[in-house]
Scaffold this motif. Structure first.
Motif, short mmCIF file in Angstrom:
data_model
loop_
_atom_site.label_atom_id
_atom_site.label_comp_id
_atom_site.label_asym_id
_atom_site.label_seq_id
_atom_site.Cartn_x
_atom_site.Cartn_y
_atom_site.Cartn_z
N GLN B 147 0.83 -1.20 0.00
CA GLN B 147 0.00 0.00 0.00
C GLN B 147 0.87 1.25 0.00
OE1 GLN B 147 -3.35 0.44 0.04
NE2 GLN B 147 -4.12 -1.63 0.39
N PHE B 148 2.13 1.09 0.43
CA PHE B 148 3.00 2.24 0.51
C PHE B 148 4.06 2.22 -0.57
CE2 PHE B 148 1.55 4.36 4.30
CZ PHE B 148 0.71 3.40 4.84
N ASP B 149 3.77 1.48 -1.64
CA ASP B 149 4.66 1.45 -2.80
C ASP B 149 3.96 2.20 -3.92
OD1 ASP B 149 6.17 0.90 -5.00
OD2 ASP B 149 6.06 -1.28 -4.82
N VAL B 150 4.63 3.22 -4.43
CA VAL B 150 4.03 4.06 -5.47
C VAL B 150 3.54 3.24 -6.65
CG1 VAL B 150 4.54 5.83 -7.15
CG2 VAL B 150 5.36 6.07 -4.85
N LYS B 151 4.28 2.21 -7.00
CA LYS B 151 3.94 1.45 -8.21
C LYS B 151 2.61 0.70 -8.07
CE LYS B 151 8.05 -0.69 -8.66
NZ LYS B 151 8.70 0.09 -7.59
N THR B 152 2.16 0.50 -6.85
CA THR B 152 0.92 -0.25 -6.67
C THR B 152 -0.31 0.58 -7.02
OG1 THR B 152 1.99 -1.25 -4.76
CG2 THR B 152 -0.34 -1.73 -5.06
N ILE B 164 1.94 3.28 11.63
CA ILE B 164 2.83 2.15 11.89
C ILE B 164 4.29 2.60 11.84
CG2 ILE B 164 3.57 -0.10 11.04
CD1 ILE B 164 0.81 -0.56 9.99
N VAL B 165 5.02 2.22 12.88
CA VAL B 165 6.41 2.65 13.00
C VAL B 165 7.23 2.19 11.80
CG1 VAL B 165 8.50 2.38 14.38
CG2 VAL B 165 6.29 2.62 15.52
N GLY B 166 7.90 3.12 11.17
CA GLY B 166 8.86 2.77 10.13
C GLY B 166 8.29 2.63 8.74
N LEU B 167 6.97 2.68 8.61
CA LEU B 167 6.39 2.42 7.28
C LEU B 167 6.62 3.59 6.33
CD1 LEU B 167 5.03 0.24 5.79
CD2 LEU B 167 2.85 0.89 6.80
N GLU B 168 6.46 4.82 6.84
CA GLU B 168 6.70 5.97 5.96
C GLU B 168 8.17 6.02 5.55
OE1 GLU B 168 4.27 6.26 8.09
OE2 GLU B 168 2.72 6.96 6.73
N ASP B 169 9.07 5.70 6.48
CA ASP B 169 10.50 5.70 6.14
C ASP B 169 10.76 4.68 5.05
OD1 ASP B 169 11.34 6.11 9.62
OD2 ASP B 169 11.00 7.60 8.03
N TRP B 170 10.17 3.52 5.18
CA TRP B 170 10.35 2.48 4.18
C TRP B 170 9.96 2.98 2.80
CZ3 TRP B 170 6.77 -0.20 1.11
CH2 TRP B 170 7.25 -1.38 0.50
N LYS B 171 8.87 3.73 2.77
CA LYS B 171 8.41 4.26 1.49
C LYS B 171 9.41 5.28 0.94
CE LYS B 171 4.77 6.81 -0.78
NZ LYS B 171 3.58 7.60 -0.67
N GLU B 172 9.90 6.15 1.84
CA GLU B 172 10.82 7.17 1.37
C GLU B 172 12.12 6.59 0.86
OE1 GLU B 172 11.19 10.78 3.35
OE2 GLU B 172 9.00 10.87 3.44
N GLN B 179 13.61 -5.04 2.32
CA GLN B 179 14.00 -4.28 3.49
C GLN B 179 12.90 -4.40 4.54
OE1 GLN B 179 14.20 -0.18 2.67
NE2 GLN B 179 15.69 0.30 4.25
N ASP B 180 13.28 -4.51 5.81
CA ASP B 180 12.28 -4.68 6.86
C ASP B 180 11.71 -3.37 7.35
OD1 ASP B 180 13.93 -7.52 8.41
OD2 ASP B 180 12.30 -7.39 6.94
N VAL B 181 10.49 -3.46 7.85
CA VAL B 181 9.85 -2.32 8.50
C VAL B 181 9.78 -2.66 9.99
CG1 VAL B 181 7.74 -0.98 8.70
CG2 VAL B 181 8.48 -1.81 6.46
N SER B 182 10.29 -1.77 10.83
CA SER B 182 10.40 -2.16 12.25
C SER B 182 9.05 -2.35 12.92
CB SER B 182 11.23 -1.13 13.02
OG SER B 182 10.69 0.16 12.79
N GLY B 183 8.03 -1.62 12.45
CA GLY B 183 6.74 -1.72 13.12
C GLY B 183 5.81 -2.74 12.49
N LEU B 184 6.29 -3.48 11.53
CA LEU B 184 5.44 -4.43 10.83
C LEU B 184 6.29 -5.67 10.54
CD1 LEU B 184 2.66 -4.74 9.40
CD2 LEU B 184 3.72 -3.78 7.37
N LYS B 185 6.20 -6.62 11.49
CA LYS B 185 7.12 -7.75 11.38
C LYS B 185 6.40 -9.07 11.42
CE LYS B 185 9.85 -6.85 14.87
NZ LYS B 185 10.62 -5.84 15.61
#
Lengths: 312, 618, 281
Positions: B147-152, B164-172, B179-185
């Motif tokens: 959901q946080f991938d532009v291509k989707t 969710i912790v780390g999800l916005e960073d993952w997107k950026e 790559q892991d997201v710390s708040g979604l494991k």
């Protein structure tokens, strides 16, 4: 040879012209699909992202060049709404549109020719007046009215309730007949008036020519005159009309019929794409329409030569 | 000249014409036969359920399941962690793929969820050797990351935006799935853990939505954009056919065994006894082998199709209510229809309202205090002049429920005893407000009423105009601002270009937080706060209430916020439509057409099939 | 050049033509009445009950909002004439102008350009064109008119071009050139008037086409935006017809049919008057 080349150049210019104008319309004036593809509570960044995905941020010239290039390499891309490959969409929907429109188109013209001949044969008498009157009436009724009335009369409990209201679940000749009848009847009703008037005028003009009078003087019967001489010699204008009404009737006409009757053909897909701004689909349809138009013109010349050897 | 002689004289060009005609004819017949025929003789096959929807999904990708139609399909083709109980109303959460409700840490920030064993993705060429594999917790992580991938081109990200912790960073950092997201494991194959930035009591609800459905990475990468029409899920059904007119779902024989317990699903003899649901007790869904869904948005066509026996279920178009119901309140069917069909009158979980664009100085906030007060008086006058009863009568057959404010009847926090004053027509009051604040026919602003071009919307506009006319608003000063499509309309109001916007909001989960957030200042356009309302007190209360679990205190805060919005007359609100659902008595089911209702498909069965099933088991 | 008197003499003997003309005139008077503010002014007032049958107050009954169908039908006459006149006049003028130039400078680049333009406009799917123009002009009602004018002129253009090409080798043109008259003057004073029979007929045909197209565009939602037209009434009626209320449908389709048949009869009469032998398009 030179003639063919000249035709090709003309055709190419035409295709370029059509694609350019349509592209301008789509890009500068068409609906922005971004807002259909975002969810609730979208952030400005998300909107920008989608816009970039759809390619809205690139300069116009680049996008147009890509478009033409794609068209000539048949790289039609995928729909923005459903993700399906445009070529696959077209492959599924074009046969449906053809199966839907051809019976009505053919019958509408055949009946028009037959009625026109009859009217021309009995020119001035009651048969002619009746046919002319009916065709003027046919020309004065809106397509929309015809579709609504036929649907109510044939497909609802208020009327005969013989045919399905909408849909296209065709698997065998019988189901094909069930689903194609009401649209075909609507199409015939709409085009018959115009067709009859046109063909009648053509045949009347032809009948007034010298060679017909000569044949009559030699004692040839009315029927054979009509069929052999009048019809044969009118093939040029008939061909012109048939060929040039293909884009109008089949492509534009199918849009309304398919929307109203819920038939998954090219017209409905195009209309949905127009209202949604689904550019890949629109680009493909417009491009193909332009190519088809050019092909028809070329083919018309070819058919002329077939039916009338006098034409060079 | 003999006959044969005459034939011989068929000249080359005639031959060619005949050839063309013949090939045209052949083309016709070929086209007709080529139509892939899923057409079986459905009349006698009782393990088929023929459903109708008044719209079509554009895409079957769960990340794009923004419409109710797409959501319905997503939750049946795929698994979500949670769902809602089949029969309980108000809606109650129930584990779907999850094993029990989430374990929540004491600070409300860490959710640990275990998933059931035995869930399998269907066989598909996307998998090695075409065999579907077991669903793992990692698939859930992947699905939310998407959901946080532009291509989707995802539409559901807003549910978890900034949560969710780390999800916005993952997107950026480029949305790299490795790559892991710390708040979604995924702690292991069957356990997943979500870490929130701040408490979010509605999180579990979001895990019952189509957006959160679990998709396999292999299929997304294999099909690319075409994944939207090639669903590969682990849900109770798999897709056999899909086009703009219909979808066909086939029972997933490998769906996990979960015997139905009516009591656990909220069975209540008072409301459910007549449905014959007892036949289903103890059997494991999905019951129906095949579901054919027809997308028919034209009311006329849908109704005719249903009456002709081509459909088993219909949401009755409003224009037919007159003929279908012999009594409005409570709704009862005409006796002729009563023999063959069951009736359910459901209040929609959502509401329709008309917002003033508070950003527009002619009618909304104004830096000058006096003018600000005058604008507010004007808005309140317009609100008082609006005739909800007539609106309800003409467009909703009088059976919609009109209520004041922004907490609709479907929300648990709704106050049935609240004062109906704000939605009662008060022409005198309206006129007084106008004169008291110096408004008259000359200085009243031109109202631009926005709507997407459709017959009903246009009629609503004309009705609005005549309502205003009765309080003295000059008719030429009320103008339509039309848009050819809804997308165009959305673009305009999301860019704050529309003065009066009429919108219908569908609740995503049964919690008033979902509608209260519609007036939270920071959510203004392009967010859902289309009124661009910004009230400090409201905002403060919203922030204070946002992390709190549903409770009487929170309800009180919500009702206060409701009053604030009503006082400011920021919106003319609202009405919840009542839907009339009809279905054939040969089907055993309790249907639902809300956003939360797609889960009922797996429990649908026909009487005959259910009886045979029971006999077989005995 | 055909004088009005000659035309009238021809028409007088054509009974159906006269009938058509009278029908058109009646409708025209109604349109003028609405323009002048005398008729159909209460078309949007919701004064009646829903779906009332025809009675003394509401001659055609009411629709779902309680609006008077009769008033709405009369107001729609003005809408129809406005669209018909604007589109037919401007498309004919445009077609005459471009066709004359193309015919005069035939086989030059000007001619090729005009022919290319007609080819391009004819091959663009009409609804795409209208929809695009409609979005561009965002809700201002002129979108429909502009789109129709931009596509209807091509037929007139082609016919005028053919006629000019035929005429320019005639004596009177050659003498005018010999005298030294400028091209533009020859075109406007001598050639174009000789195409007036084509122009008149084409205007009539375009009027009919414009009204019919508006009906469909309004039905699709990209036609008339503010006001009422038969197209909008028909769009409303599609839902009502299902519930057994036919008044809206009958009123709109009836009046539409009457006006169209009047115009079609008139067009036929005009064509017969100008050249009884000429094949009509």
């Amino acid at each position: 040879m030179q003639y063919l080349l000249q035709k090709m150049v003309h055709g190419l210019l035409l295709i370029l012209g059509v694609t350019l104008v349509s592209f301008i319309l789509m890009v500068w004036f068409g609906p922005d699909q971004t807002y259909t593809l975002i969810g609730k509570n979208a952030t400005p960044e998300q909107i920008e992202d989608i816009g970039r995905q759809l390619g809205y941020d690139q300069p116009f010239a680049l996008r147009y060049a890509n478009y033409v290039g794609d068209l000539f390499t048949f790289n039609l891309g995928a729909s923005n709404s459903s993700g399906e490959q445009v070529s696959s969409i077209l492959r599924k929907t074009i046969p449906v549109t053809l199966a839907l429109m051809i019976p009505g188109f053919v019958l509408g013209n055949l009946l028009g020719i037959a009625l026109g001949l009859t009217a021309a044969q009995h020119r001035g008498r009651w048969a002619d007046r009746l046919i002319t009157g009916l065709s003027v009436t046919g020309m004065s009724v809106s397509f929309l009215v015809i579709i609504i009335v036929l649907q109510v009369l044939l497909s609802t409990p208020y009327g005969l309730n013989l045919f399905p209201v909408r849909g296209w679940q065709v698997g065998d000749p019988l189901s094909y007949f069930r689903y194609v009848t009401v649209p075909t009847l609507s199409l015939i009703f709409v085009t018959l008036g115009y067709n009859t008037r046109f063909y009648r005028a053509v045949f009347v003009e032809e009948s007034g020519k010298d060679h017909i009078r000569t044949a009559r003087a030699y004692g040839a019967s009315s029927a054979s005159i009509l069929w052999k001489h009048v019809l044969k010699n009118s093939l040029v204008p008939i061909t012109t009309r048939v060929m040039f009404s293909i884009p109008l009737v089949v492509i534009s006409g199918s849009l309304l019929i398919e929307s109203y009757f819920g038939i998954p053909g090219v017209g409905k897909v195009t209309f949905d794409a127009i209202t949604n701004g689904d550019q890949p689909v629109l680009k493909a349809v417009v491009g193909l329409t332009a190519v088809a138009f050019v092909l028809i013109q070329v083919l018309t010349d070819f058919v002329y030569k077939l039916v009338d050897p006098r034409i060079t | 000249m003999t006959c044969w002689g005459k034939l011989n004289r068929v000249t080359p060009y005639k031959q060619k014409i005949i050839a063309v005609c013949l090939s045209l004819g052949a083309l016709l017949v070929l086209s007709a036969c080529q139509e892939s025929a899923d057409v079986q003789n459905t009349a006698n096959d009782y393990s088929i359920y023929r459903h109708s929807m008044d719209g079509a999904p554009a895409s079957l990708d769960p990340a794009q399941a923004s419409s109710i139609y797409a959501n319905f399909l997503a939750v049946n083709l795929y698994d979500t962690l949670y769902r809602y109980k089949y029969l309980a109303r108000p809606y109650q959460l129930e584990p779907n793929l999850a094993e029990g409700l989430p374990e929540v840490s004491s600070d409300g920030l860490i959710y640990t969820i275990r998933i059931k064993p035995g869930a399998h993705f269907i066989d598909d060429p996307a998998f090695p050797e075409g065999k579907g594999r077991a669903v793992s917790a990692r698939d859930f992580v992947y699905s939310i990351k998407r959901q946080f991938d532009v291509k989707t081109r995802a539409q559901g990200a807003w549910l978890w935006q900034d949560r969710i912790v780390g999800l916005e960073d993952w997107k950026e950092e480029g949305s790299d799935y490795d790559q892991d997201v710390s708040g979604l494991k995924a702690l292991n194959d069957r356990t997943l853990q979500i870490q929130l930035i701040s408490p979010f009591p509605q999180l579990t609800h979001t895990l019952a939505q189509g957006y959160s459905a679990i998709v396999p990475r292999e299929a997304v990468e294999f099909y690319g954009k075409e994944f939207a029409i090639h669903p590969v899920g682990s849900g109770p059904y798999r897709l056999q056919a899909f086009d703009s007119a219909r979808a066909v779902l086939i029972r997933n024989a490998d769906f996990r065994e979960e015997p139905l317990s009516l009591e656990a699903e909220g069975y209540n003899p008072e409301s459910h006894a007549h449905l014959g649901l007892e036949l289903l007790e103890g059997r494991s869904p999905p019951f129906t082998n095949r579901i054919e869904i027809e997308f028919i948005s034209e009311d006329a066509a849908r109704w005719n199709s249903f009456i002709a026996g081509e459909l088993d279920f219909i949401k009755v178009p409003v224009s037919q209510f007159d003929q279908v119901l012999q009594q409005r309140d409570p709704p009862r069917l005409e006796s002729s229809l009563d023999e063959d069909y069951h009736l359910l009158a459901n209040l929609e979980s959502g509401f329709v309202h008309t917002d003033f664009n508070m950003d527009d100085r002619r009618i909304g906030y104004h830096p000058d205090k006096t003018q600000n007060a005058r604008n507010r008086a004007l808005r309140c006058a317009i609100t008082k002049a609006f005739d909800w009863q007539k609106r309800n009568e003409v467009f909703y057959y009088g059976i919609g429920q009109v209520f004041p404010g922004i907490i609709p009847p479907a929300a648990p926090e709704f106050d049935p005893g609240q004062d109906m004053g704000p939605v009662t027509r008060d022409l005198e009051g309206a006129r007084t407000l106008l004169t008291d604040f110096g408004w008259n026919a000359e200085n009243l602003p031109v109202l631009e009423y926005g709507f997407p071009a459709s017959v009903t919307e246009r009629q609503m506009f004309e009705q609005f105009r005549s309502f205003m006319g009765e309080v003295g608003y000059p008719q030429e000063k009320i103008r339509p601002l039309t848009f050819a499509t809804y997308g165009d309309y959305a673009r305009a109001y999301l860019n704050r270009e529309v003065m009066l916007t009429t919108i219908g909001w569908t609740m995503d989960y049964p919690d008033a937080e979902n509608t209260i957030q519609l007036f939270y200042g920071p959510n203004s356009s392009p967010g859902s706060n289309s009124a661009n309302y910004n009230n400090n007190e409201f905002n403060r209360l919203y922030r204070a209430s946002s992390g709190i679990q549903p409770s009487p205190m929170r309800t009180t805060m919500y009702r206060n916020m409701n009053r604030i919005v009503l006082d400011d007359c920021a919106t003319i609100s609202g009405v919840s439509r009542r839907l009339i659902l009809l279905w054939d008595k040969s089907k055993v089911m309790l249907p639902d057409r809300s956003f939360l209702g797609g889960f009922f498909f797996r429990f649908v069965d026909s009487v005959q099939h259910a009886e045979e099933g029971n006999e077989a088991e005995q | 050049m055909l004088s009005g008197l000659y035309l009238w003499q021809q028409l007088r003997n054509d009974k159906s033509g006269l009938a058509g003309l009278s029908i058109v005139l009646i409708f025209f008077v109604l349109a003028v009445g609405v323009w002048a503010g005398l008729l159909g002014q209460d078309w949007s007032v919701a004064s009646g009950a829903r779906w009332q049958s025809p009675d003394a107050n509401f001659w055609f009954g009411t629709n779902i909002l309680g609006q008077d169908i009769f008033q709405r039908s009369i107001f729609s006459v003005q809408t129809a004439f406005e669209i018909g006149i604007v589109v037919s006049v401007f498309s004919t003028i445009l077609g005459a102008f471009l066709g004359a130039i193309a015919g005069w400078y035939s086989n030059s680049w000007i001619d090729n350009a005009v022919l290319w333009l007609t080819g391009v406009l004819d091959s663009i799917p009409f609804y795409l064109f209208v929809a695009a123009v409609a979005y561009a002009l965002q809700g201002k009602g002129w979108a429909m008119h502009i789109a129709m004018i931009a596509t209807f002129w091509t037929t007139t253009g082609r016919l005028v071009r053919a006629e000019v090409m035929k005429l320019k080798s005639r004596e009177f043109v050659l003498s005018a050139q010999a005298i030294g008259l400028p091209d533009l003057q020859i075109l406007s004073r001598h050639l174009l008037p000789n195409t007036s029979h084509i122009l008149l007929v084409q205007t009539s045909i375009a009027f009919v086409a414009a009204i019919k197209t508006e009906v469909i565009l309004s039905f699709l939602g990209i036609g008339v935006q503010n006001g009422v037209s038969w197209g909008l009434m028909l769009a409303e009626s599609t839902q009502e017809v299902l519930a057994g209320h036919f008044n809206n449908f009958l009123a709109a389709s009836g009046m539409l049919f009457a006006l169209l048949i009047g115009f079609n009869l008139l067009t036929d009469a005009l064509q017969d008057a100008f050249d009884p032998n000429q094949a009509a398009l």
